[in-house]
Design a protein around this motif. Sequence first.
Motif, PDB file in Angstrom:
ATOM      1  N   UNK A   9     -75.846  25.520  39.853  1.00  0.00           N
ATOM      2  CA  UNK A   9     -77.082  25.966  40.483  1.00  0.00           C
ATOM      3  C   UNK A   9     -77.328  25.242  41.800  1.00  0.00           C
ATOM      4  N   UNK A  41     -70.786  36.764  37.251  1.00  0.00           N
ATOM      5  CA  UNK A  41     -72.026  36.692  38.031  1.00  0.00           C
ATOM      6  C   UNK A  41     -73.145  36.896  37.025  1.00  0.00           C
ATOM      7  N   UNK A  42     -73.890  35.839  36.751  1.00  0.00           N
ATOM      8  CA  UNK A  42     -74.992  35.974  35.792  1.00  0.00           C
ATOM      9  C   UNK A  42     -76.282  36.281  36.559  1.00  0.00           C
ATOM     10  N   UNK A  43     -77.414  36.335  35.843  1.00  0.00           N
ATOM     11  CA  UNK A  43     -78.656  36.748  36.497  1.00  0.00           C
ATOM     12  C   UNK A  43     -79.057  35.785  37.610  1.00  0.00           C
ATOM     13  N   UNK A  44     -78.739  34.501  37.421  1.00  0.00           N
ATOM     14  CA  UNK A  44     -79.105  33.515  38.439  1.00  0.00           C
ATOM     15  C   UNK A  44     -78.342  33.761  39.735  1.00  0.00           C
ATOM     16  N   UNK A  45     -77.018  33.948  39.598  1.00  0.00           N
ATOM     17  CA  UNK A  45     -76.195  34.182  40.788  1.00  0.00           C
ATOM     18  C   UNK A  45     -76.572  35.525  41.421  1.00  0.00           C
TER      19      UNK A  45
ATOM     20  N   UNK B  21     -70.579  35.505  30.485  1.00  0.00           N
ATOM     21  CA  UNK B  21     -71.859  35.672  31.189  1.00  0.00           C
ATOM     22  C   UNK B  21     -73.020  35.372  30.247  1.00  0.00           C
ATOM     23  N   UNK B  24     -73.343  31.743  29.803  1.00  0.00           N
ATOM     24  CA  UNK B  24     -73.935  31.138  30.995  1.00  0.00           C
ATOM     25  C   UNK B  24     -75.455  31.300  30.996  1.00  0.00           C
ATOM     26  N   UNK B  25     -75.907  32.526  30.639  1.00  0.00           N
ATOM     27  CA  UNK B  25     -77.356  32.790  30.582  1.00  0.00           C
ATOM     28  C   UNK B  25     -78.020  31.875  29.540  1.00  0.00           C
ATOM     29  N   UNK B  28     -78.079  28.225  30.632  1.00  0.00           N
ATOM     30  CA  UNK B  28     -79.077  28.004  31.676  1.00  0.00           C
ATOM     31  C   UNK B  28     -80.489  27.942  31.080  1.00  0.00           C
TER      32      UNK B  28
END
Lengths: 133, 53
Positions: A9, A41-45, B21, B24-25, B28
């Motif tokens: 991040x 690519x997750x929601x943050x990226x 993914x 990762x979510x 986070x």
Amino acid sequence: MTIQVEMHDRLVMTLQDELTHSIVKHRARGVLIDISALEIVDSFIGRALGDIASMARILDAETVVVGMRPAVAITLVELGLSLPGVRTALNAERGMALIRQSLGASGRHGRWRSFVRRRWRSNPMPTSSACGR
Amino acid sequence: MTRELAVALGFRLVDQTKIVTAASELARNTFVHGGGGAVLLEALTTARAAGSG
């Protein structure tokens, strides 16, 4: 795992910071972000890419995201993220053509006085380029 | 770590990407909203197929 997420991040924040500075410094009209190295690519990226495009737009630069992997596109759409406001192209060449085209359409014919390219070695981060007017 | 397990279980690339993914979510959210946590990866199998559910 926690440290990786945090590092990840922070690198995105660094990308936004350096890119906006580069746009101003080089008076860039176009930003090309190559995400071909990104396995996910997750929601943050995804949000970060949208933010970068918005920041660049406010600074009068066009952003094109290129090189997305097919599996990433499928996952993004299934996550409900279609990257609104982010222009995309298949590869860097087409992305540059898109930027040149839109600059040409706005009455400016591509005189590229400067070209900046950055590469983040840390995995997984996109590379980005800023093209001067 | 997550991808290695997904690969070992025979998931195809698109499913590997979805699984990584999702991890990762989760990681986070665990970090940002929960202040941290532990990760447990477990392979589930059904009578018919492994790595599909």
